[in-house]
Design a protein around this motif. Sequence first.
Motif, PDB file in Angstrom:
ATOM      1  N   UNK A  98       0.828  -1.201   0.000  1.00 35.81           N
ATOM      2  CA  UNK A  98       0.000   0.000   0.000  1.00 35.81           C
ATOM      3  C   UNK A  98       0.864   1.253   0.000  1.00 35.81           C
ATOM      4  N   UNK A  99       1.895   1.263   0.826  1.00 39.31           N
ATOM      5  CA  UNK A  99       2.795   2.417   0.855  1.00 39.31           C
ATOM      6  C   UNK A  99       3.553   2.551  -0.458  1.00 39.31           C
ATOM      7  N   UNK A 100       3.969   1.444  -1.014  1.00 38.19           N
ATOM      8  CA  UNK A 100       4.681   1.469  -2.283  1.00 38.19           C
ATOM      9  C   UNK A 100       3.757   1.980  -3.394  1.00 38.19           C
ATOM     10  N   UNK A 101       2.507   1.539  -3.386  1.00 42.81           N
ATOM     11  CA  UNK A 101       1.541   2.000  -4.376  1.00 42.81           C
ATOM     12  C   UNK A 101       1.287   3.493  -4.244  1.00 42.81           C
ATOM     13  N   UNK A 102       1.178   3.975  -3.012  1.00 43.09           N
ATOM     14  CA  UNK A 102       0.964   5.409  -2.793  1.00 43.09           C
ATOM     15  C   UNK A 102       2.150   6.225  -3.290  1.00 43.09           C
ATOM     16  N   UNK A 103       3.350   5.749  -3.045  1.00 39.29           N
ATOM     17  CA  UNK A 103       4.543   6.472  -3.513  1.00 39.29           C
ATOM     18  C   UNK A 103       4.632   6.481  -5.026  1.00 39.29           C
ATOM     19  N   UNK A 104       4.310   5.345  -5.646  1.00 35.42           N
ATOM     20  CA  UNK A 104       4.339   5.271  -7.109  1.00 35.42           C
ATOM     21  C   UNK A 104       3.285   6.209  -7.693  1.00 35.42           C
ATOM     22  N   UNK A 105       2.092   6.212  -7.105  1.00 38.78           N
ATOM     23  CA  UNK A 105       1.035   7.099  -7.584  1.00 38.78           C
ATOM     24  C   UNK A 105       1.448   8.557  -7.451  1.00 38.78           C
ATOM     25  N   UNK A 106       2.062   8.915  -6.332  1.00 36.61           N
ATOM     26  CA  UNK A 106       2.521  10.286  -6.140  1.00 36.61           C
ATOM     27  C   UNK A 106       3.578  10.652  -7.175  1.00 36.61           C
ATOM     28  N   UNK A 107       4.539   9.767  -7.399  1.00 37.26           N
ATOM     29  CA  UNK A 107       5.614  10.050  -8.357  1.00 37.26           C
ATOM     30  C   UNK A 107       5.057  10.188  -9.775  1.00 37.26           C
ATOM     31  N   UNK A 108       4.153   9.306 -10.161  1.00 37.05           N
ATOM     32  CA  UNK A 108       3.576   9.373 -11.502  1.00 37.05           C
ATOM     33  C   UNK A 108       2.743  10.642 -11.656  1.00 37.05           C
ATOM     34  N   UNK A 109       1.935  10.973 -10.642  1.00 39.88           N
ATOM     35  CA  UNK A 109       1.135  12.204 -10.702  1.00 39.88           C
ATOM     36  C   UNK A 109       2.022  13.435 -10.806  1.00 39.88           C
ATOM     37  N   UNK A 110       3.101  13.455 -10.027  1.00 39.36           N
ATOM     38  CA  UNK A 110       4.023  14.585 -10.071  1.00 39.36           C
ATOM     39  C   UNK A 110       4.684  14.708 -11.444  1.00 39.36           C
ATOM     40  N   UNK A 111       5.083  13.596 -12.020  1.00 41.24           N
ATOM     41  CA  UNK A 111       5.704  13.625 -13.358  1.00 41.24           C
ATOM     42  C   UNK A 111       4.713  14.115 -14.410  1.00 41.24           C
ATOM     43  N   UNK A 112       3.479  13.656 -14.324  1.00 39.36           N
ATOM     44  CA  UNK A 112       2.466  14.092 -15.290  1.00 39.36           C
ATOM     45  C   UNK A 112       2.200  15.583 -15.155  1.00 39.36           C
ATOM     46  N   UNK A 113       2.054  16.061 -13.916  1.00 40.48           N
ATOM     47  CA  UNK A 113       1.807  17.493 -13.719  1.00 40.48           C
ATOM     48  C   UNK A 113       2.987  18.339 -14.177  1.00 40.48           C
ATOM     49  N   UNK A 114       4.202  17.888 -13.894  1.00 37.63           N
ATOM     50  CA  UNK A 114       5.382  18.636 -14.360  1.00 37.63           C
ATOM     51  C   UNK A 114       5.467  18.625 -15.881  1.00 37.63           C
ATOM     52  N   UNK A 115       5.136  17.505 -16.490  1.00 37.01           N
ATOM     53  CA  UNK A 115       5.138  17.422 -17.944  1.00 37.01           C
ATOM     54  C   UNK A 115       4.120  18.356 -18.568  1.00 37.01           C
ATOM     55  N   UNK A 116       2.946  18.425 -17.995  1.00 38.02           N
ATOM     56  CA  UNK A 116       1.920  19.344 -18.491  1.00 38.02           C
ATOM     57  C   UNK A 116       2.369  20.791 -18.309  1.00 38.02           C
ATOM     58  N   UNK A 117       2.973  21.087 -17.159  1.00 35.40           N
ATOM     59  CA  UNK A 117       3.463  22.442 -16.911  1.00 35.40           C
ATOM     60  C   UNK A 117       4.540  22.821 -17.924  1.00 35.40           C
ATOM     61  N   UNK A 118       5.475  21.914 -18.198  1.00 39.43           N
ATOM     62  CA  UNK A 118       6.539  22.189 -19.170  1.00 39.43           C
ATOM     63  C   UNK A 118       5.924  22.393 -20.552  1.00 39.43           C
ATOM     64  N   UNK A 119       4.962  21.579 -20.908  1.00 41.04           N
ATOM     65  CA  UNK A 119       4.331  21.703 -22.226  1.00 41.04           C
ATOM     66  C   UNK A 119       3.683  23.074 -22.386  1.00 41.04           C
ATOM     67  N   UNK A 120       2.895  23.493 -21.398  1.00 42.70           N
ATOM     68  CA  UNK A 120       2.188  24.766 -21.522  1.00 42.70           C
ATOM     69  C   UNK A 120       3.098  25.972 -21.341  1.00 42.70           C
ATOM     70  N   UNK A 121       4.152  25.857 -20.550  1.00 39.21           N
ATOM     71  CA  UNK A 121       5.006  27.022 -20.319  1.00 39.21           C
ATOM     72  C   UNK A 121       6.069  27.190 -21.401  1.00 39.21           C
ATOM     73  N   UNK A 122       6.624  26.110 -21.891  1.00 39.75           N
ATOM     74  CA  UNK A 122       7.705  26.231 -22.879  1.00 39.75           C
ATOM     75  C   UNK A 122       7.196  26.109 -24.313  1.00 39.75           C
ATOM     76  N   UNK A 123       6.395  25.142 -24.573  1.00 46.25           N
ATOM     77  CA  UNK A 123       5.978  24.901 -25.951  1.00 46.25           C
ATOM     78  C   UNK A 123       4.874  25.856 -26.376  1.00 46.25           C
ATOM     79  N   UNK A 124       3.882  26.027 -25.547  1.00 44.52           N
ATOM     80  CA  UNK A 124       2.768  26.918 -25.880  1.00 44.52           C
ATOM     81  C   UNK A 124       3.132  28.380 -25.643  1.00 44.52           C
ATOM     82  N   UNK A 125       4.031  28.655 -24.688  1.00 42.97           N
ATOM     83  CA  UNK A 125       4.354  30.038 -24.311  1.00 42.97           C
ATOM     84  C   UNK A 125       5.402  30.590 -25.139  1.00 42.97           C
TER      85      UNK A 125
END
Length: 125
Positions: A98-125
């Motif tokens: 359960x703890x491992x799943x929570x950490x993986x979910x957090x890491x994946x969510x963080x990577x997705x959010x950072x990727x979206x932020x990079x896309x909108x700030x660098x590519x679109x901006x």
Amino acid sequence: MVARNRGTKSIGYEKEVYLCQHFPFVDAILYQVVVLIVLLQATEVLSVFLNFAALRFFMEIHTVAFKVARNGFLSTPLYEAAADVRRIQIRATKCDSTQRTARIFFAVSLCIMCGIWVYFSLIEG
């Protein structure tokens, strides 16, 4: 209230406990989907704050209802049901998955959010 025999191990009971330990993960995934929908449909900053306030209210209403029933402000059957729920105890288990799943979910969510932020700030901006 269901009484369990403590001397025997029930396979169904172990499966129920395992499933209950993973419901917060499913809740987190659904919450992320709702947050994404709220952010994508918002047209003004104020509407984002109001939508998150409403979302928080809906997420906490069951806790408030339980406390009201537990304090006896509702009917007697609801008071007794709330008292039964408070008496239920599930033994603690070592659940590294359960703890491992929570950490993986957090890491994946963080990577997705950072990727979206990079896309909108660098590519679109």
